[in-house]
Scaffold this active site. Structure first.
Site, PDB file in Angstrom:
ATOM      1  N   ASN A 205      -5.711   3.233   1.498  1.00  0.00           N
ATOM      2  CA  ASN A 205      -4.859   2.045   1.536  1.00  0.00           C
ATOM      3  C   ASN A 205      -5.635   0.749   1.340  1.00  0.00           C
ATOM      4  O   ASN A 205      -5.079  -0.242   0.886  1.00  0.00           O
ATOM      5  CB  ASN A 205      -4.078   1.974   2.863  1.00  0.00           C
ATOM      6  CG  ASN A 205      -4.977   2.017   4.072  1.00  0.00           C
ATOM      7  OD1 ASN A 205      -5.736   2.971   4.226  1.00  0.00           O
ATOM      8  ND2 ASN A 205      -4.911   1.014   4.921  1.00  0.00           N
TER       9      ASN A 205
ATOM     10  N   CYS B 269       0.824  -1.214   0.000  1.00  0.00           N
ATOM     11  CA  CYS B 269       0.000   0.000   0.000  1.00  0.00           C
ATOM     12  C   CYS B 269       0.859   1.266   0.000  1.00  0.00           C
ATOM     13  O   CYS B 269       0.583   2.222  -0.728  1.00  0.00           O
ATOM     14  CB  CYS B 269      -0.967  -0.012   1.182  1.00  0.00           C
ATOM     15  SG  CYS B 269      -0.187  -0.157   2.800  1.00  0.00           S
TER      16      CYS B 269
END
Lengths: 274, 274, 274, 274
Positions: D241, D73
């Site tokens: 994310n 992420c």
């Protein structure tokens, strides 16, 4: 909780004084333990020795006590909010609604799924709408003050803060009452109390109790509003659950037992903004 | 609020259909405006034309309406929480306590001292313990359902989130009732409703309605618990105040008026965790 | 800011001592005011009288000063983080990156669209990626320590807290250095400092400085990690911007000027959890 | 992480296509696994088959891949922020500082002391100042683009949100460059990209990327500022994310592999305010 009930009798026998932060000696009637906590109390006789540790109600008894049972965090603020109007017999004792909002520190230090930040952040979680154990001690204490049976309808909600409790008490006046009458009931009970603040401003952001302005302190802020529409009295109480609701009230009780200035170690102001 | 009452009659006269998000056409009795809002309604006749925009109650009327008055954000979730048990005549209509918790977006987009992050962050602020204007429309709608006068004791609190409302309704059962009876009341009213979810899980973190799990969606989550101790029924309702409490319900009403699929544009799920 | 530059010279002339919390006497070079603040300084001669109010660097001068200019909140923590390694000549003075994260109280008490809770809550907002005014005083002070020109590349971000600053200093070691060498630099400068805590635990949740553990206190927590991969030294500093970054450091300076115990009024511990 | 490296080769052998969200096939050099992850890769030959799953860089290869390794992420947003200026050879490849701020959902669903709400709320915690594993894939990808070795100095901080990442890239320009030059580098690489938004407003609250405005969406917002003072280029990137940093990019890759509209299932806008 549970551990203290076994340990405390031995400590008392050894002549020590005990200030207990667990729930094990809060209730006077041994039968309330199986009912509210699900276990039988192993030392029912010791319950009689315990003084319920709210200085504003039992200062003299605490001074001479060998065992002080500190109140539950939601219980202490709710009892302090209701005691004046129960004592003055102003409200209907069959319809008392207590709606509590509490921060995450109330759940203790042990991590769990329900306290995981990603799941706990941002909630308004009704985690105990009925059957909260603190109901037992609230009813016990208010009934003692009333001299008759008081029932409390309590619900607890988890909100997105770490420290702090707001209790919103919704009660119904037995007969019309004006603000001055209610104030008088609060003032007569809490006159001179070092950690009670009666809050009701006409201006500003914090006209009524809000935990944000007590965080870090041992204060219990109390205030109210009368709802003429339904003859309701809304009483609001705010504390820092880790101080007035736990460690602070324990220190306050200790100070009383030691016969030193009750405010010793508790003089810090609230931290704001926070 | 206030602007619409002057503009809307002209729009209606021009033959347009109006979906109003202000409070200006929510109340049917013109006298309720001076009482709750502090101004006289300039178009009392137009009030008669307005349909109160809760699809779960007035779908058929909304379909044919020229003017739909969308409900207040706290009102819609509270009405949806109470409608089934009022309709089934299960609760005491004189002791209904509504304790609302709402995020900061409910205060609108205009900055002020009370919404300044450093002052608004972390509060549990009792900003309207009595006299909240949404009380008027809640009482109006519940009285219509009951066929008799219903009084509501409502208090609103600001909590540390941006979106979301939890309404905690504390009511007292007129006679003992079990869970199945209450479920039946909810199911019979909301059977097939696309945006009502009845929530009551035995496990997991979100066993009862919590705004955290509806944020971003048009859902209204409803659940309850019975408190045998005081014969209380606690009903909980959660919505995203900006969607089911504002823009979403307006779109839902528009879809109904346009006779297209009611869920058009409203299919997005809630965002979680958030 | 701006007001003090006009008022202070008069106060000094009257023989008063001044502790200034504004930016008006922080910079020694009058030309830095038009450059960084956009206005010409009205009292350039007074700048020479001002002592920059960081006790850890200028305690002796502060004691005898008539005018103390308290540092900017981001500046003080960043200067304290960098001073030891600049003094020990351990890092590349051309590639110093300072990435600051700060709470909403840093924006002051005046509400605005950018501090509106619904817009400010939950941000990680790069509100000043370049050109932050505190850069000027950081470079001034570090250059004085270095005896040569130090340039700082600073960016400031608003995060979702009310109080607290974390400064993350990314610097590059001029030659390989081990942890002991860096520790020595910090210890030799801050030995005995009452409000500096060097933090680097191997276990626990707070192994490095974090504003959460200094909120409410006058502490400046400092720590570091060496990144062998790129020969980088990451230094971390945490303060409560309203205390060590504002009111607390002013009191500390006042105590020094009054020749009383420097910690007077500043003994309160941090509040945790918060 | 770790499980996939054993399972995936069997799935591939069975002729299935695999989109892997773990780290097990992100790195091309098997020796990077013991170095960054502490274990030896059990299927080093399979690494060669994996395409690194960033559509903006490898769309054509993803289309025909049997194995796509979705990026970390923090890696994806940092690579997208740096790729244009690395490709255009605008920055010093020896002094790239990446300062990441991330929400609590990045820590996964498993509760621990570090994610306990009372301890995690309100932090600005430097949880990985050096040695973050995503550094490996960022360097790998940027070195491929550069055609030479790129080193990245990365630090990760936990901030008080649930979803969202802001990456602040501090880089130094190899020679003076103006805004137009940098824009050109970004536009030429991301022209027509459905999920890249170049953000740089002169007015408003969100003039630069901020995770608050991408939460709920698959967007990656990118922007920058030039710091003439130190010849620095600050590049900012924001994603959710859990979407562009996890599930969303996986769906985007799947859509490409299935040769359907790349935006399928990903059209939802960000939720704001939140």
């Amino acid at each position: 909780h549970g551990v203290s009930s076994k340990l405390t009798p031995k400590l008392l026998e050894a002549g020590l004084k005990v200030i207990d932060l667990s729930a094990d000696f809060r209730l006077k009637n041994p039968e309330d333990y199986p009912k509210w906590y699900g276990w039988n109390h192993p030392a029912p006789d010791t319950l009689k020795k315990a003084v319920y540790g709210v200085p504003e109600l039992y200062r003299e008894k605490i001074r001479d006590a060998q065992l002080v049972a500190c109140p539950g965090c939601m219980a202490v603020v709710t009892i302090l909010a209701l005691a004046p109007v129960i004592k003055a017999n102003l409200i209907d004792k069959d319809h008392i609604v207590v709606d509590v909002k509490i921060g995450s520190s109330g759940a203790g230090a042990k991590p769990s799924a329900s306290t995981h930040h990603a799941e706990r952040f941002g909630v308004v979680r009704p985690y105990k709408p009925t059957g909260h154990r603190h109901t037992a001690e609230i009813e016990q204490e208010l009934s003692l003050i009333a001299g008759s049976n008081v029932k409390v309808s309590m619900s607890a909600h988890a909100v997105n803060i770490v420290r702090g409790i707001l209790t919103t008490v919704h009660s119904f006046l037995v007969e019309k009452a004006d603000t001055a009458t209610i104030w008088k009931a609060f003032r007569s009970l809490y006159q001179g109390e070092p950690f009670i603040r009666l809050v009701r401003d006409r201006k500003g952001l914090y006209r009524l109790p809000d935990p944000k302005v007590v965080v870090g302190s041992n204060f219990c802020d109390l205030g109210f509003e009368i709802d003429n529409h339904t003859n309701r009295l809304v009483i609001l109480g705010a504390i820092d659950n880790l101080i007035k609701g736990a460690a602070g009230i324990a220190v306050q009780n200790m100070n009383i037992m030691l016969r030193i200035d009750e405010k010793t170690g508790l003089n810090q102001p609230a931290l704001h903004p926070i």
